[in-house]
Design a protein around this motif. Structure first.
Motif, mmCIF file in Angstrom:
data_model
loop_
_atom_site.group_PDB
_atom_site.id
_atom_site.type_symbol
_atom_site.label_atom_id
_atom_site.label_comp_id
_atom_site.label_asym_id
_atom_site.label_seq_id
_atom_site.Cartn_x
_atom_site.Cartn_y
_atom_site.Cartn_z
ATOM 1 N N ASP A 43 -41.650 -66.346 -60.897
ATOM 2 C CA ASP A 43 -43.802 -66.788 -60.914
ATOM 3 C C ASP A 43 -43.601 -66.295 -62.520
ATOM 4 O O ASP A 43 -44.010 -65.548 -62.341
ATOM 5 C CB ASP A 43 -44.021 -65.808 -59.826
ATOM 6 N N ASP A 55 -46.597 -72.273 -59.005
ATOM 7 C CA ASP A 55 -46.708 -72.001 -57.297
ATOM 8 C C ASP A 55 -45.647 -72.288 -56.903
ATOM 9 O O ASP A 55 -45.755 -73.089 -55.449
ATOM 10 C CB ASP A 55 -48.443 -72.748 -57.430
ATOM 11 N N PHE A 74 -37.956 -64.186 -53.991
ATOM 12 C CA PHE A 74 -38.859 -64.201 -54.862
ATOM 13 C C PHE A 74 -38.393 -63.531 -56.001
ATOM 14 O O PHE A 74 -38.157 -62.469 -55.564
ATOM 15 C CB PHE A 74 -40.561 -64.211 -55.328
ATOM 16 N N VAL A 77 -42.874 -61.618 -57.951
ATOM 17 C CA VAL A 77 -43.709 -62.008 -57.749
ATOM 18 C C VAL A 77 -44.759 -61.696 -58.977
ATOM 19 O O VAL A 77 -44.403 -60.051 -58.779
ATOM 20 C CB VAL A 77 -44.620 -61.977 -56.609
#
Length: 367
Positions: A43, A55, A74, A77
């Motif tokens: 991210d 995104d 992820f 993030v």
């Protein structure tokens, strides 16, 4: 032991962005065919660090339709850069699209340049992240007729009167994965029965040639807290099976010598990209509120290679990972597209996937 692929490639010009996105989609599909169980994405913003990372929830949703059996995650993030309403909404939508196979790494971010683009000061990132996560829990728990949730956290303001839609896929929201570097982060993961990222260094030094020492220290703390939390065996087993150790660069070749030579070529291009971005980082750090206190070593040094790289023949890689499997690391996150994603870099990344799939994963999957 599970294996996941980390789509962490860089673009060096606007003209490369579209091809990079297409190539990463193909690379993820190739990883799935070779036995990797999850796709993780970063991210990041502004600096060419994988254009879709601005995104990556969108890319994850697209890939979830193409790869329905894969897990998605992820790493990680940057929570201070997300309004808590948008964060909880996106997590819930993706939780449904992946049928509950979602792992949301959370952290406070690493780059002042990204922070100032969102009107966030780097020095405030940790505090904003903690409050945003607390607000996210309030939003996930809110029922239609509960009192409004008031959001008052730096640049993030608002008042939620009804509830977050859609609801979570399961009884609880998707699993979050804190970086277990602080006891508070390890305790958050353990309390909820979530997996964690286990780092291979101890700040302020971000590197070193004895990564296993640090991995064991943080893993033992996290596992101890997890066992003390009173979860069922099934919850503990699932959390440990996704507890993740990350390599920014994994490169496998037929021989150790070939792997080292190819890895150094990759790292030279990677370091060139880092140095090109240094000017913009310096502009972001022009005031005290946005000055970093730690520095990552040059990628061509043994300190960086020792902490962040896994390289060698399949046999060497297997031997390297055996102590991590014995310790209890459940998931190895492999950066297989590190650096600018040229045609040759993509070929080398796919070479790593092929050798991992044929030799490394079968040898360690049941470990």
């Amino acid at each position: 032991m599970r294996f996941s692929v980390f789509l962490n490639a860089r673009s060096m010009s606007p003209a490369e962005d579209g091809r990079l996105i297409t190539d990463l989609i193909g690379h993820a599909e190739h990883a799935a065919a070779q036995g990797f169980e999850a796709v993780f994405m970063p991210d990041h913003h502004f600096n060419g660090y994988m254009p879709v990372a601005s995104d990556s929830f969108i890319l994850a949703g697209y890939l979830a339709a193409r790869l329905p059996d894969m897990h998605f995650g992820f790493s990680v993030v940057s929570v201070p850069l997300h309004h808590p309403v948008r964060f909880t909404e996106r997590v819930n939508v993706l939780d449904h699209l992946t049928k509950g196979k979602l792992l949301v790494g959370v952290g406070s971010g690493t780059t002042p340049e990204e922070m100032i683009g969102f009107n966030v000061n780097y020095k405030d990132a940790g505090t904003l992240a903690e409050r945003n996560l607390a607000l996210a829990e309030e939003l996930w728990a809110k029922r239609m007729d509960d009192p409004a949730v008031t959001i008052d956290n730096g640049p993030y303001q608002g008042r939620v009167l009804q509830r977050i839609t859609p609801s979570s896929y399961g009884e609880q929201h998707a699993r979050l994965m804190p970086v277990a570097m602080k006891e508070s982060s390890a305790r958050r993961a353990a309390k909820h029965g979530w997996p964690a990222f286990i780092p291979a260094f101890t700040p302020p030094k971000i590197g070193g040639t004895e990564p296993f020492t640090h991995v064991k220290k943080y893993f033992d703390i996290y596992k101890g807290l997890l066992l003390e939390a009173g979860h069922s065996e099934a919850v503990i087993r699932d959390a440990l099976s996704w507890t993740t150790h990350t390599y920014q660069l994994v490169h496998v070749a037929e021989t150790d010598e070939q792997a080292r030579d190819e890895m150094m070529t990759i790292l030279r291009s990677y370091q060139d990209a880092i140095e090109r971005e240094a000017e913009f980082n310096a502009r972001a750090e022009s005031d005290e509120a946005n000055t970093k206190t730690d520095r990552t070593p040059n990628a061509l040094t043994e300190d960086w290679i020792g902490t962040w790289c896994l390289h060698g023949s399949p046999e060497t890689v297997i031997e390297h990972l055996k102590p991590y499997a014995e310790l209890g690391i459940g998931n190895v996150l492999c950066g297989t597209t590190t650096g600018p994603l040229t045609e040759e870099r993509l070929r080398l990344g796919n070479q790593t996937l092929d050798l991992m799939g044929r030799k490394v994963i079968p040898a360690l999957k049941g470990a």
